[in-house]
Structure formats: C-alpha cells, structure tokens
Design a protein around this motif. Structure first.
Motif, mmCIF file in Angstrom:
data_model
loop_
_atom_site.group_PDB
_atom_site.id
_atom_site.type_symbol
_atom_site.label_atom_id
_atom_site.label_comp_id
_atom_site.label_asym_id
_atom_site.label_seq_id
_atom_site.Cartn_x
_atom_site.Cartn_y
_atom_site.Cartn_z
ATOM 1 N N LEU A 1 8.785 -2.558 -15.163
ATOM 2 C CA LEU A 1 9.647 -2.828 -14.258
ATOM 3 C C LEU A 1 11.137 -2.494 -15.068
ATOM 4 N N THR A 2 12.049 -2.234 -13.953
ATOM 5 C CA THR A 2 13.369 -1.982 -14.597
ATOM 6 C C THR A 2 14.229 -3.203 -14.188
ATOM 7 N N PRO A 3 15.323 -3.398 -14.912
ATOM 8 C CA PRO A 3 16.307 -4.622 -14.566
ATOM 9 C C PRO A 3 16.763 -4.768 -13.181
ATOM 10 N N ILE A 4 16.980 -3.358 -12.540
ATOM 11 C CA ILE A 4 17.525 -3.265 -11.105
ATOM 12 C C ILE A 4 16.231 -3.770 -10.363
ATOM 13 N N GLN A 5 15.245 -3.388 -10.401
ATOM 14 C CA GLN A 5 13.805 -3.727 -9.652
ATOM 15 C C GLN A 5 13.875 -5.268 -9.638
ATOM 16 N N VAL A 6 13.918 -5.818 -11.013
ATOM 17 C CA VAL A 6 13.934 -7.461 -10.936
ATOM 18 C C VAL A 6 15.300 -8.110 -10.542
ATOM 19 N N GLY A 7 16.132 -7.516 -10.823
ATOM 20 C CA GLY A 7 17.487 -7.927 -10.072
ATOM 21 C C GLY A 7 17.714 -7.889 -8.620
ATOM 22 N N THR A 8 17.014 -7.188 -7.926
ATOM 23 C CA THR A 8 17.220 -7.187 -6.581
ATOM 24 C C THR A 8 15.843 -7.767 -5.805
ATOM 25 N N VAL A 9 15.143 -8.475 -6.282
ATOM 26 C CA VAL A 9 13.932 -8.784 -5.742
ATOM 27 C C VAL A 9 13.848 -10.005 -4.908
ATOM 28 N N SER A 10 14.852 -10.771 -5.300
ATOM 29 C CA SER A 10 14.620 -12.410 -4.929
ATOM 30 C C SER A 10 15.403 -12.511 -3.314
ATOM 31 N N VAL A 11 16.262 -11.591 -2.854
ATOM 32 C CA VAL A 11 17.093 -11.559 -1.591
ATOM 33 C C VAL A 11 16.171 -11.045 -0.570
ATOM 34 N N ASN A 12 16.469 -9.653 -0.539
ATOM 35 C CA ASN A 12 15.842 -8.705 0.508
ATOM 36 C C ASN A 12 14.493 -8.701 0.764
ATOM 37 N N PRO A 13 13.550 -8.379 -0.440
ATOM 38 C CA PRO A 13 12.272 -8.507 -0.349
ATOM 39 C C PRO A 13 11.568 -9.897 0.121
ATOM 40 N N CYS A 14 12.271 -10.902 -0.635
ATOM 41 C CA CYS A 14 11.505 -12.200 -0.508
ATOM 42 C C CYS A 14 12.028 -12.659 1.199
ATOM 43 N N THR A 15 13.143 -11.977 1.617
ATOM 44 C CA THR A 15 13.575 -12.402 3.073
ATOM 45 C C THR A 15 12.477 -11.651 3.876
ATOM 46 N N ALA A 16 11.920 -10.573 3.747
ATOM 47 C CA ALA A 16 10.944 -9.982 4.448
ATOM 48 C C ALA A 16 9.569 -10.392 4.408
ATOM 49 N N TYR A 17 9.233 -10.860 3.235
ATOM 50 C CA TYR A 17 8.006 -11.448 2.972
ATOM 51 C C TYR A 17 7.881 -12.825 3.783
ATOM 52 N N ARG A 18 8.900 -13.762 3.735
ATOM 53 C CA ARG A 18 8.866 -14.884 4.408
ATOM 54 C C ARG A 18 8.855 -14.966 5.935
ATOM 55 N N MET A 19 9.504 -13.772 6.390
ATOM 56 C CA MET A 19 9.744 -13.662 7.703
ATOM 57 C C MET A 19 8.158 -13.306 8.365
ATOM 58 N N LEU A 20 7.778 -12.177 7.596
ATOM 59 C CA LEU A 20 6.338 -11.951 8.121
ATOM 60 C C LEU A 20 5.309 -12.718 7.888
ATOM 61 N N ARG A 21 5.328 -13.865 7.087
ATOM 62 C CA ARG A 21 4.419 -14.728 6.894
ATOM 63 C C ARG A 21 4.361 -16.090 7.430
ATOM 64 N N ASP A 22 5.757 -16.632 7.548
ATOM 65 C CA ASP A 22 5.876 -18.053 7.701
ATOM 66 C C ASP A 22 6.051 -18.353 9.141
ATOM 67 N N PHE A 23 6.451 -17.549 10.213
ATOM 68 C CA PHE A 23 6.838 -17.874 11.727
ATOM 69 C C PHE A 23 5.693 -17.550 12.574
ATOM 70 N N GLU A 24 4.881 -16.703 12.190
ATOM 71 C CA GLU A 24 3.773 -16.394 13.186
ATOM 72 C C GLU A 24 2.743 -15.757 12.262
ATOM 73 N N THR A 25 1.384 -16.075 12.724
ATOM 74 C CA THR A 25 0.299 -15.780 11.970
ATOM 75 C C THR A 25 -0.155 -14.178 12.299
ATOM 76 N N LEU A 26 0.184 -13.332 11.976
ATOM 77 C CA LEU A 26 -0.154 -12.066 12.100
ATOM 78 C C LEU A 26 -1.325 -11.417 11.529
ATOM 79 N N LYS A 27 -2.268 -10.899 12.288
ATOM 80 C CA LYS A 27 -3.419 -10.454 11.936
ATOM 81 C C LYS A 27 -3.642 -9.003 11.801
ATOM 82 N N GLU A 28 -4.590 -8.276 11.173
ATOM 83 C CA GLU A 28 -4.560 -6.871 10.918
ATOM 84 C C GLU A 28 -4.547 -6.152 12.283
ATOM 85 N N GLY A 29 -3.626 -5.222 12.554
ATOM 86 C CA GLY A 29 -3.399 -4.339 13.666
ATOM 87 C C GLY A 29 -2.336 -5.037 14.497
#
Length: 301
Positions: free
Chosen positions: A68-96
C-alpha cells in the motif's frame, strides 16, 4: 508546529482524513510502535498538519501496510467508505440488481462502481457533459474500465426517452433499480428518481448543484419510494469498530489489485511552502472538471 489556513487568528486545523507514520511512542503504549501507519479514529481531529500528538484512542492502526501507499491509506476512510456503506446499509442488493448514481466520476462514484462490480451489482452512472464529445467519451471509457455497466451524461438522463432506455436495460430479468445514490440535487436528480423501481430508495450524500432535491408526490404515493441522507463522518464517529473493518476490507481489495484508488492531484507541503500555494490548492477543490482528488503531501511521502 502547525500551519493554519483561512483565519485571521488560530482557530482549528482542517482535514478529516490522512495517513500518519508514528515517529515515537510513550512508555505506556502497548499496541503501537514507531513506524506504524495510522488513520484517525474520529472526524474533526485535523489532518492538515505536519506533526501531531495523539493517544491510542485517537487512532486506528493499519495492520498490514505492505503493498500500500500512504496516499491509498490516507484517502480510504471517506469516499470509499461512503460508497461501501450506501451500497450495503440501505437496501439488500442481490447479484444482478441495479443501482443508479450521479457524480459517477467522483471518488465516491468510482468506488461504488468498483465495489458494485465485485459484489455482482449492475450500475447506471451519470456524469456531467464535458466541453466536447471527445472528453465525454474519454470519461465514459474510463468508468467502463472500472466496471461500470452503463455510463450516460446528464443531458442523456434529462431526455424524455431515457426511462425507456432504462426499462430496456433492465428487462432481461427480475432485477430492478433498487437504489439511487445522489450527490448533485436539482433537476438532474429529479430525472434520476424517475428511474428507480417500485419501492426504490434514493440516498443523498451531497449537493454539488446547491439545488434542493424535489420529491415528486406521485412517485412517493404510487411507487412507494424511500429517501434517506447519509453522512459518513457521523457514521464513522458512531461506529469506530465497523469503520476499522470497512477500511481493512477496502485496503485488502486495493492490495490485491481489485480496487483502484481515485486519481489525485498532490501538493507538496514543506516547512517553507508559501501559504499562497496551500490556499490556491484548497480553493481549487471548488472548481469543476478536476483531474483528481486534492491531497497534501508532507515530507518525502
């Protein structure tokens, strides 16, 4: 020593995310050591600084920094985590299943495309129209390379025939457009809402257009749509253990080459960097069509 920007007198240190390397630890510290990489446990700590003092309770250790690079670690906690939580926490999406999002070339949008692809979701991705057709096509191909299923411009979204295109794309099976991710607002978001399936869910996490989200009465009544807001800072502060798990999972995807970090524009910040350079870099984050996320880099990182 800390440099402060934008105030006549010292007020606060900006920055919610960043990667720090521990320079030294006190004699009572057991789980951290010199050379460890850490991120902040909670928001509002202030990461636009060269050095800081922190307690063990202030930070989350990156357990495996190899690959890993410091930039990868330093930018992980806002944008990627936002996308992760929105895809997982509001609706149960199934494959497809499908989701639709605007701001698709943003850090959150790029993360949602990649995570959705890994999890078997299909995506409709809306970007702003570029100054010329070549630039627009280049951006579309960039998002397709990340795993986007469909990429369209706002003008395509606003066309009256767009709803029929969505029906055509989703008609091959029982899968629906169950989730919408919104960071824009205004009329384009009203058009996006119409693409949601029965009982679909729009999650708003930003308002780039500075225009309100208009909720059509008919769609509320007859399609039973749901509307929520999401602020990753509040979620992170309330769920530090889950934040650590989310960060670790995304960084493992990154380490394996399955997740590409967002393009960045770095600004070197040394002791003798003029304040005007830093102010210009911060002001640049407010402009449109940027090449990447602005990142301040200290020292030799």
């Amino acid at each position: 020593m800390t440099q402060l920007l934008g105030t006549q007198s010292p007020a606060a240190v900006g920055g919610n995310e960043g990667c720090f390397e521990i320079a030294s630890v006190g004699s009572g510290v057991k789980d951290l050591a010199k050379g460890d990489w850490i991120i902040m446990r909670s928001t509002g700590f202030g990461t636009w600084r060269t050095h800081t003092l922190a307690t063990e309770q202030d930070v989350l250790k990156i357990d495996n920094k190899e690959g890993l690079t410091p930039i990868q670690v330093g930018t992980v906690s806002v944008n990627p985590c936002t996308a992760y939580r929105m895809l997982r926490d509001f609706e149960t999406l199934k494959e497809g299943d499908w989701f639709i999002q605007n701001g698709a070339n943003s850090g959150v949008g790029r993360a949602a495309i990649q995570l959705g692809k890994m999890w078997g979701y299909r995506s409709i991705n809306v970007i702003r129209d570029r100054p010329d057709a070549e630039a627009t096509e280049k951006m579309k191909q960039e998002l397709y390379a990340l795993g986007a299923t469909k990429v369209v411009t706002e003008s395509e979204l606003m066309d009256r025939s767009f709803g029929e295109r969505v029906k055509e794309w989703t008609s091959s099976g029982p899968h629906r457009v169950k989730l919408g991710l919104n960071c824009v607002g205004g009329k384009p978001t009203s058009a996006l809402i119409k693409c949601l399936s029965q009982s679909g869910h729009l999650v708003t996490y930003g308002g780039m257009s500075k225009q309100p989200v208009n909720l059509p009465t008919g769609l509320l009544i007859f399609k039973d749509l749901k509307f929520s807001g999401f602020w990753v800072s509040r979620w992170s502060d309330a769920h530090p253990v889950e934040k650590k798990k989310c960060v670790d999972e995304i960084l493992e995807y990154t380490r394996l080459g399955l997740f590409k970090d967002v393009p960045v524009e770095t600004v070197q910040w040394d002791w003798d960097t003029p304040e005007s350079v830093l102010k210009e870099a911060v002001q640049g984050t407010l402009s449109g069509f940027r090449a990447g996320k602005g990142v301040l880099v200290y020292g030799d990182t």
